[in-house]
Design a protein around this motif. Structure first.
Motif, PDB file in Angstrom:
ATOM      1  N   PHE A  78     102.355  43.650  -1.357  1.00  0.00           N
ATOM      2  CA  PHE A  78     103.414  43.088  -2.184  1.00  0.00           C
ATOM      3  C   PHE A  78     103.540  41.566  -2.064  1.00  0.00           C
ATOM      4  N   ALA A  79     102.535  40.929  -1.471  1.00  0.00           N
ATOM      5  CA  ALA A  79     102.542  39.466  -1.363  1.00  0.00           C
ATOM      6  C   ALA A  79     102.319  38.848  -2.745  1.00  0.00           C
ATOM      7  N   GLU A  80     102.871  37.657  -2.953  1.00  0.00           N
ATOM      8  CA  GLU A  80     102.684  36.960  -4.233  1.00  0.00           C
ATOM      9  C   GLU A  80     101.196  36.717  -4.494  1.00  0.00           C
ATOM     10  N   ASP A  81     100.467  36.273  -3.448  1.00  0.00           N
ATOM     11  CA  ASP A  81      99.035  36.001  -3.572  1.00  0.00           C
ATOM     12  C   ASP A  81      98.281  37.242  -3.109  1.00  0.00           C
ATOM     13  N   TRP A  82      97.693  37.943  -4.041  1.00  0.00           N
ATOM     14  CA  TRP A  82      96.983  39.180  -3.725  1.00  0.00           C
ATOM     15  C   TRP A  82      95.525  38.838  -3.521  1.00  0.00           C
ATOM     16  N   SER A  83      95.071  38.801  -2.269  1.00  0.00           N
ATOM     17  CA  SER A  83      93.710  38.356  -1.994  1.00  0.00           C
ATOM     18  C   SER A  83      93.008  39.292  -1.018  1.00  0.00           C
ATOM     19  N   THR A  84      91.742  38.988  -0.746  1.00  0.00           N
ATOM     20  CA  THR A  84      90.960  39.830   0.154  1.00  0.00           C
ATOM     21  C   THR A  84      91.637  39.940   1.514  1.00  0.00           C
ATOM     22  N   GLY A  85      91.322  41.006   2.194  1.00  0.00           N
ATOM     23  CA  GLY A  85      91.999  41.305   3.457  1.00  0.00           C
ATOM     24  C   GLY A  85      93.079  42.345   3.227  1.00  0.00           C
ATOM     25  N   ASN A  86      93.413  42.583   1.959  1.00  0.00           N
ATOM     26  CA  ASN A  86      94.369  43.606   1.566  1.00  0.00           C
ATOM     27  C   ASN A  86      93.590  44.904   1.406  1.00  0.00           C
ATOM     28  N   PHE A  87      93.981  45.947   2.089  1.00  0.00           N
ATOM     29  CA  PHE A  87      93.235  47.207   2.078  1.00  0.00           C
ATOM     30  C   PHE A  87      93.022  47.737   0.662  1.00  0.00           C
ATOM     31  N   MET A  88      94.073  47.756  -0.165  1.00  0.00           N
ATOM     32  CA  MET A  88      93.941  48.329  -1.509  1.00  0.00           C
ATOM     33  C   MET A  88      93.006  47.493  -2.377  1.00  0.00           C
ATOM     34  N   LEU A  89      93.096  46.184  -2.297  1.00  0.00           N
ATOM     35  CA  LEU A  89      92.194  45.325  -3.064  1.00  0.00           C
ATOM     36  C   LEU A  89      90.757  45.545  -2.604  1.00  0.00           C
ATOM     37  N   ASP A  90      90.546  45.522  -1.310  1.00  0.00           N
ATOM     38  CA  ASP A  90      89.201  45.727  -0.779  1.00  0.00           C
ATOM     39  C   ASP A  90      88.657  47.104  -1.172  1.00  0.00           C
ATOM     40  N   ARG A 135     107.584  47.036  -6.692  1.00  0.00           N
ATOM     41  CA  ARG A 135     106.546  47.718  -7.463  1.00  0.00           C
ATOM     42  C   ARG A 135     105.518  46.690  -7.894  1.00  0.00           C
ATOM     43  N   ARG A 136     104.270  47.075  -7.773  1.00  0.00           N
ATOM     44  CA  ARG A 136     103.184  46.218  -8.244  1.00  0.00           C
ATOM     45  C   ARG A 136     102.254  47.066  -9.084  1.00  0.00           C
ATOM     46  N   GLN A 137     101.921  46.560 -10.264  1.00  0.00           N
ATOM     47  CA  GLN A 137     100.977  47.246 -11.132  1.00  0.00           C
ATOM     48  C   GLN A 137      99.711  46.417 -11.205  1.00  0.00           C
ATOM     49  N   ILE A 138      98.605  47.049 -10.895  1.00  0.00           N
ATOM     50  CA  ILE A 138      97.304  46.399 -10.904  1.00  0.00           C
ATOM     51  C   ILE A 138      96.493  47.010 -12.036  1.00  0.00           C
ATOM     52  N   SER A 139      95.897  46.175 -12.854  1.00  0.00           N
ATOM     53  CA  SER A 139      94.992  46.712 -13.872  1.00  0.00           C
ATOM     54  C   SER A 139      93.580  46.263 -13.521  1.00  0.00           C
ATOM     55  N   ALA A 140      92.626  47.115 -13.848  1.00  0.00           N
ATOM     56  CA  ALA A 140      91.228  46.834 -13.503  1.00  0.00           C
ATOM     57  C   ALA A 140      90.310  47.653 -14.393  1.00  0.00           C
ATOM     58  N   ARG A 141      89.075  47.235 -14.438  1.00  0.00           N
ATOM     59  CA  ARG A 141      88.024  48.030 -15.074  1.00  0.00           C
ATOM     60  C   ARG A 141      87.345  48.793 -13.944  1.00  0.00           C
ATOM     61  N   VAL A 142      87.272  50.118 -14.090  1.00  0.00           N
ATOM     62  CA  VAL A 142      86.720  50.953 -13.035  1.00  0.00           C
ATOM     63  C   VAL A 142      85.555  51.789 -13.563  1.00  0.00           C
ATOM     64  N   PRO A 143      84.585  52.083 -12.705  1.00  0.00           N
ATOM     65  CA  PRO A 143      83.453  52.905 -13.134  1.00  0.00           C
ATOM     66  C   PRO A 143      83.884  54.348 -13.386  1.00  0.00           C
ATOM     67  N   VAL A 144      83.186  54.992 -14.304  1.00  0.00           N
ATOM     68  CA  VAL A 144      83.436  56.394 -14.639  1.00  0.00           C
ATOM     69  C   VAL A 144      82.192  57.184 -14.243  1.00  0.00           C
ATOM     70  N   PRO A 145      82.366  58.342 -13.622  1.00  0.00           N
ATOM     71  CA  PRO A 145      81.188  59.151 -13.282  1.00  0.00           C
ATOM     72  C   PRO A 145      80.359  59.442 -14.534  1.00  0.00           C
ATOM     73  N   PRO A 146      79.044  59.425 -14.409  1.00  0.00           N
ATOM     74  CA  PRO A 146      78.197  59.633 -15.584  1.00  0.00           C
ATOM     75  C   PRO A 146      78.378  61.014 -16.202  1.00  0.00           C
ATOM     76  N   GLY A 147      78.274  61.043 -17.502  1.00  0.00           N
ATOM     77  CA  GLY A 147      78.369  62.295 -18.241  1.00  0.00           C
ATOM     78  C   GLY A 147      78.016  62.046 -19.691  1.00  0.00           C
ATOM     79  N   PRO A 148      77.796  63.110 -20.460  1.00  0.00           N
ATOM     80  CA  PRO A 148      77.460  62.940 -21.876  1.00  0.00           C
ATOM     81  C   PRO A 148      78.592  62.255 -22.632  1.00  0.00           C
ATOM     82  N   MET A 149      78.249  61.257 -23.403  1.00  0.00           N
ATOM     83  CA  MET A 149      79.188  60.527 -24.258  1.00  0.00           C
ATOM     84  C   MET A 149      80.361  59.922 -23.476  1.00  0.00           C
ATOM     85  N   VAL A 150      80.107  59.531 -22.244  1.00  0.00           N
ATOM     86  CA  VAL A 150      81.141  58.938 -21.395  1.00  0.00           C
ATOM     87  C   VAL A 150      80.801  57.465 -21.203  1.00  0.00           C
TER      88      VAL A 150
END
Length: 120
Positions: A51-63, A94-109
């Motif tokens: 919940f720190a203002e500066d969200w940087s490495t060393g944070n378990f969830m970010l890492d 509350r903190r909401q993080i948005s990101a692009r995440v990989p999707v497991p491979p599958g047909p038309m995915v």
């Protein structure tokens, strides 16, 4: 348009069906995927970093998100909210993080998708 009596009956049937579906979902037995004890983690420190203002490495969830292949992370500052689920009106962060995440491979995915993670 259907007469008011028919409309009310239709709404009641639809509501009943939805309630039945919700009751069926509530009866589904959950499966434990992992149950473990994690030692050596300072939960208070991790909470401060999350919940720190500066969200940087060393944070378990970010890492962890980066380790899992997340990219294009956006972490606006956390916000204070009043919790209503418990009915106690407790103030929470509350903190909401948005990101692009990989999707497991599958047909038309797609290879990736956008995801939002909410931490309280």
């Amino acid at each position: 348009a259907a007469p008011a009596g028919e409309r009310a009956l239709a709404e009641e049937v639809i509501s009943g069906e939805i309630v039945d579906e919700l009751e069926e979902l509530a009866e589904v037995e959950l499966t434990t995927v992992l149950e473990a004890t994690v030692s050596g983690v300072d939960v208070n420190r991790e909470t401060e970093l999350l919940f720190a203002e500066d969200w940087s490495t060393g944070n378990f969830m970010l890492d962890f998100l980066v380790f899992m292949g997340a990219s294009e992370l956006q972490a606006p500052p956390p916000e204070a909210v009043v919790g209503t689920s418990s009915g106690l009106g407790r103030r929470q962060m509350r903190r909401q993080i948005s990101a692009r995440v990989p999707v497991p491979p599958g047909p038309m995915v797609p290879k990736t998708t956008r995801a939002t993670f909410t931490f309280r």
